[in-house]
Design a protein around this motif. Structure first.
Motif, PDB file in Angstrom:
ATOM      1  N   ILE A   6       0.922  -1.313  -0.089  1.00  0.00           N
ATOM      2  CA  ILE A   6       0.157   0.117  -0.202  1.00  0.00           C
ATOM      3  C   ILE A   6       0.781   1.378  -0.103  1.00  0.00           C
ATOM      4  CG2 ILE A   6      -1.598   1.367   1.201  1.00  0.00           C
ATOM      5  CD1 ILE A   6      -2.812  -1.274   2.166  1.00  0.00           C
ATOM      6  N   ALA A   7       1.665   1.291   0.853  1.00  0.00           N
ATOM      7  CA  ALA A   7       2.778   2.428   0.937  1.00  0.00           C
ATOM      8  C   ALA A   7       3.564   2.772  -0.178  1.00  0.00           C
ATOM      9  CB  ALA A   7       3.944   2.314   2.006  1.00  0.00           C
ATOM     10  N   ASP A   8       3.951   1.562  -0.978  1.00  0.00           N
ATOM     11  CA  ASP A   8       4.687   1.798  -2.192  1.00  0.00           C
ATOM     12  C   ASP A   8       3.754   2.213  -3.432  1.00  0.00           C
ATOM     13  OD1 ASP A   8       7.070   0.697  -0.947  1.00  0.00           O
ATOM     14  OD2 ASP A   8       6.619  -1.426  -2.138  1.00  0.00           O
ATOM     15  N   GLY A   9       2.459   1.675  -3.273  1.00  0.00           N
ATOM     16  CA  GLY A   9       1.734   2.318  -4.427  1.00  0.00           C
ATOM     17  C   GLY A   9       1.013   3.687  -4.176  1.00  0.00           C
ATOM     18  N   VAL A  10       0.972   4.001  -3.060  1.00  0.00           N
ATOM     19  CA  VAL A  10       0.849   5.506  -2.811  1.00  0.00           C
ATOM     20  C   VAL A  10       1.656   6.218  -3.113  1.00  0.00           C
ATOM     21  CG1 VAL A  10       0.056   7.301  -1.141  1.00  0.00           C
ATOM     22  CG2 VAL A  10      -1.071   5.049  -0.921  1.00  0.00           C
ATOM     23  N   HIS A  11       2.976   5.983  -2.625  1.00  0.00           N
ATOM     24  CA  HIS A  11       4.173   6.737  -3.142  1.00  0.00           C
ATOM     25  C   HIS A  11       4.282   6.861  -4.533  1.00  0.00           C
ATOM     26  CE1 HIS A  11       7.932   8.822  -3.043  1.00  0.00           C
ATOM     27  NE2 HIS A  11       8.431   7.934  -3.714  1.00  0.00           N
ATOM     28  N   GLN A  12       4.261   5.748  -5.344  1.00  0.00           N
ATOM     29  CA  GLN A  12       4.540   5.774  -6.800  1.00  0.00           C
ATOM     30  C   GLN A  12       3.329   6.555  -7.376  1.00  0.00           C
ATOM     31  OE1 GLN A  12       7.091   4.260  -8.846  1.00  0.00           O
ATOM     32  NE2 GLN A  12       5.958   5.798 -10.009  1.00  0.00           N
ATOM     33  N   ALA A  13       1.901   6.530  -6.842  1.00  0.00           N
ATOM     34  CA  ALA A  13       1.200   7.318  -7.719  1.00  0.00           C
ATOM     35  C   ALA A  13       1.594   8.782  -7.370  1.00  0.00           C
ATOM     36  CB  ALA A  13      -0.217   6.903  -6.772  1.00  0.00           C
ATOM     37  N   MET A  14       2.105   9.253  -6.389  1.00  0.00           N
ATOM     38  CA  MET A  14       2.309  10.439  -6.248  1.00  0.00           C
ATOM     39  C   MET A  14       3.610  11.040  -6.984  1.00  0.00           C
ATOM     40  SD  MET A  14       2.048  10.821  -1.942  1.00  0.00           S
ATOM     41  CE  MET A  14       2.561  12.549  -2.034  1.00  0.00           C
ATOM     42  N   VAL A  15       4.233  10.100  -7.574  1.00  0.00           N
ATOM     43  CA  VAL A  15       5.553  10.303  -8.375  1.00  0.00           C
ATOM     44  C   VAL A  15       4.788  10.585  -9.544  1.00  0.00           C
ATOM     45  CG1 VAL A  15       7.569   9.376  -9.632  1.00  0.00           C
ATOM     46  CG2 VAL A  15       7.317   9.198  -7.028  1.00  0.00           C
ATOM     47  N   ASP A  16       4.034   9.523  -9.978  1.00  0.00           N
ATOM     48  CA  ASP A  16       3.328   9.516 -11.299  1.00  0.00           C
ATOM     49  C   ASP A  16       2.663  10.773 -11.665  1.00  0.00           C
ATOM     50  OD1 ASP A  16       4.705   7.238 -11.730  1.00  0.00           O
ATOM     51  OD2 ASP A  16       2.963   5.998 -11.313  1.00  0.00           O
ATOM     52  N   ALA A  17       1.536  11.237 -10.544  1.00  0.00           N
ATOM     53  CA  ALA A  17       0.517  12.085 -10.756  1.00  0.00           C
ATOM     54  C   ALA A  17       0.785  13.352 -10.433  1.00  0.00           C
ATOM     55  CB  ALA A  17      -0.901  11.526  -9.987  1.00  0.00           C
ATOM     56  N   LEU A  18       1.752  13.655  -9.408  1.00  0.00           N
ATOM     57  CA  LEU A  18       2.226  14.953  -8.954  1.00  0.00           C
ATOM     58  C   LEU A  18       3.553  15.320  -9.125  1.00  0.00           C
ATOM     59  CD1 LEU A  18       0.401  14.930  -5.433  1.00  0.00           C
ATOM     60  CD2 LEU A  18      -0.608  15.497  -7.544  1.00  0.00           C
ATOM     61  N   ALA A  19       4.136  14.527  -9.674  1.00  0.00           N
ATOM     62  CA  ALA A  19       5.751  14.568 -10.024  1.00  0.00           C
ATOM     63  C   ALA A  19       6.523  14.954  -9.059  1.00  0.00           C
ATOM     64  CB  ALA A  19       5.908  15.566 -10.988  1.00  0.00           C
ATOM     65  N   ILE A  20       6.205  14.320  -7.753  1.00  0.00           N
ATOM     66  CA  ILE A  20       7.087  14.501  -6.546  1.00  0.00           C
ATOM     67  C   ILE A  20       8.397  14.004  -6.909  1.00  0.00           C
ATOM     68  CG2 ILE A  20       5.346  15.021  -5.121  1.00  0.00           C
ATOM     69  CD1 ILE A  20       6.177  12.015  -3.727  1.00  0.00           C
ATOM     70  N   PRO A  21       9.408  14.418  -6.378  1.00  0.00           N
ATOM     71  CA  PRO A  21      10.693  13.625  -6.358  1.00  0.00           C
ATOM     72  C   PRO A  21      10.717  12.398  -5.666  1.00  0.00           C
ATOM     73  CG  PRO A  21      11.038  15.994  -5.279  1.00  0.00           C
ATOM     74  CD  PRO A  21       9.531  15.729  -5.455  1.00  0.00           C
ATOM     75  N   ALA A  22      11.427  11.249  -6.484  1.00  0.00           N
ATOM     76  CA  ALA A  22      11.213   9.868  -5.913  1.00  0.00           C
ATOM     77  C   ALA A  22      11.558   9.694  -4.632  1.00  0.00           C
ATOM     78  CB  ALA A  22      11.897   8.938  -6.988  1.00  0.00           C
ATOM     79  N   ASP A  23      12.678  10.448  -4.148  1.00  0.00           N
ATOM     80  CA  ASP A  23      13.142  10.378  -2.631  1.00  0.00           C
ATOM     81  C   ASP A  23      12.157  11.095  -1.455  1.00  0.00           C
ATOM     82  OD1 ASP A  23      14.326  12.732  -3.600  1.00  0.00           O
ATOM     83  OD2 ASP A  23      16.086  12.494  -2.842  1.00  0.00           O
ATOM     84  N   ASP A  24      11.332  11.725  -2.245  1.00  0.00           N
ATOM     85  CA  ASP A  24      10.365  12.811  -1.071  1.00  0.00           C
ATOM     86  C   ASP A  24       9.285  11.738  -0.557  1.00  0.00           C
ATOM     87  OD1 ASP A  24       8.817  14.349   0.147  1.00  0.00           O
ATOM     88  OD2 ASP A  24       8.370  15.647  -1.374  1.00  0.00           O
ATOM     89  N   ARG A  25       9.854  10.754   0.307  1.00  0.00           N
ATOM     90  CA  ARG A  25       9.206   9.560   0.777  1.00  0.00           C
ATOM     91  C   ARG A  25       9.208   9.519   2.447  1.00  0.00           C
ATOM     92  NH1 ARG A  25       8.583   3.557  -1.437  1.00  0.00           N
ATOM     93  NH2 ARG A  25       7.041   2.863   0.299  1.00  0.00           N
ATOM     94  N   PHE A  26       8.035  10.122   3.031  1.00  0.00           N
ATOM     95  CA  PHE A  26       7.666   9.970   4.345  1.00  0.00           C
ATOM     96  C   PHE A  26       6.521   9.629   4.696  1.00  0.00           C
ATOM     97  CE2 PHE A  26      10.814  13.344   3.240  1.00  0.00           C
ATOM     98  CZ  PHE A  26      12.069  12.953   4.129  1.00  0.00           C
ATOM     99  N   GLN A  27       6.332   8.196   5.357  1.00  0.00           N
ATOM    100  CA  GLN A  27       5.215   7.660   5.506  1.00  0.00           C
ATOM    101  C   GLN A  27       4.839   7.185   6.941  1.00  0.00           C
ATOM    102  OE1 GLN A  27       5.646   5.126   2.120  1.00  0.00           O
ATOM    103  NE2 GLN A  27       3.723   6.063   1.230  1.00  0.00           N
ATOM    104  N   VAL A  28       3.720   7.180   7.197  1.00  0.00           N
ATOM    105  CA  VAL A  28       3.278   6.617   8.421  1.00  0.00           C
ATOM    106  C   VAL A  28       2.250   5.665   8.322  1.00  0.00           C
ATOM    107  CG1 VAL A  28       2.382   6.979  11.014  1.00  0.00           C
ATOM    108  CG2 VAL A  28       3.966   8.640   9.873  1.00  0.00           C
ATOM    109  N   ILE A  29       2.346   4.208   8.754  1.00  0.00           N
ATOM    110  CA  ILE A  29       1.193   3.441   8.569  1.00  0.00           C
ATOM    111  C   ILE A  29       0.596   3.079  10.005  1.00  0.00           C
ATOM    112  CG2 ILE A  29       0.602   1.087   7.670  1.00  0.00           C
ATOM    113  CD1 ILE A  29       1.913   2.895   5.427  1.00  0.00           C
ATOM    114  N   SER A  30      -0.769   3.122   9.918  1.00  0.00           N
ATOM    115  CA  SER A  30      -1.560   2.952  11.135  1.00  0.00           C
ATOM    116  C   SER A  30      -2.357   1.787  11.025  1.00  0.00           C
ATOM    117  CB  SER A  30      -2.203   4.029  11.873  1.00  0.00           C
ATOM    118  OG  SER A  30      -1.123   5.113  12.290  1.00  0.00           O
ATOM    119  N   GLU A  31      -2.603   0.812  11.756  1.00  0.00           N
ATOM    120  CA  GLU A  31      -3.382  -0.567  11.479  1.00  0.00           C
ATOM    121  C   GLU A  31      -4.445  -0.277  12.704  1.00  0.00           C
ATOM    122  OE1 GLU A  31      -3.554  -4.827   9.654  1.00  0.00           O
ATOM    123  OE2 GLU A  31      -1.626  -3.967  10.868  1.00  0.00           O
TER     124      GLU A  31
END
Length: 114
Positions: A6-31
């Motif tokens: 899920i985290a990988d998909g969300v990040h890739q979508a941000m790179v694809d759709a918003l053109a964020i830098p690939a290394d701009d990745r800071f995520q928190v996962i809560s279950e």
């Protein structure tokens, strides 16, 4: 593995759709257990299951509505492929903040010019 997909998909979508830098990745996962997750299974006529995934993204203000729609679509496409989340079970919320409200370390507001 499921959370990482899920985290990988969300990040890739941000790179694809918003053109964020690939290394701009800071995520928190809560279950959360079913007892701690309250949602309407049919809000707006969308039939959700108990496998609902709530995604909240904090990002800098200024994206256009078309970019946001592209992001929502891309997230659901990628999560449907891996890890197999139904698009109906993906709920996305964007929280926009001003550029000066970011510090990525050292007590510096890297996105501001002083």
């Amino acid at each position: 593995m499921y959370k990482k997909q899920i985290a990988d998909g969300v990040h890739q979508a941000m790179v694809d759709a918003l053109a964020i830098p690939a290394d701009d990745r800071f995520q928190v996962i809560s279950e959360h257990s079913a007892d701690n997750l309250i949602y309407d299974p049919q809000y707006l006529g969308i039939k959700r299951t108990d496998r609902v995934v709530l995604i909240q993204i904090t990002l800098s203000a200024g994206r256009k509505p078309g970019q946001k729609r592209a992001l929502y679509k891309r997230i659901t496409e990628l999560l449907a492929k891996s890890p197999g989340v139904r698009p109906e079970d993906v709920v996305i919320n964007l929280v926009e903040v001003a550029w000066e409200n970011w510090s990525f370390g050292n007590g510096v507001a890297q996105y501001t010019a002083d």
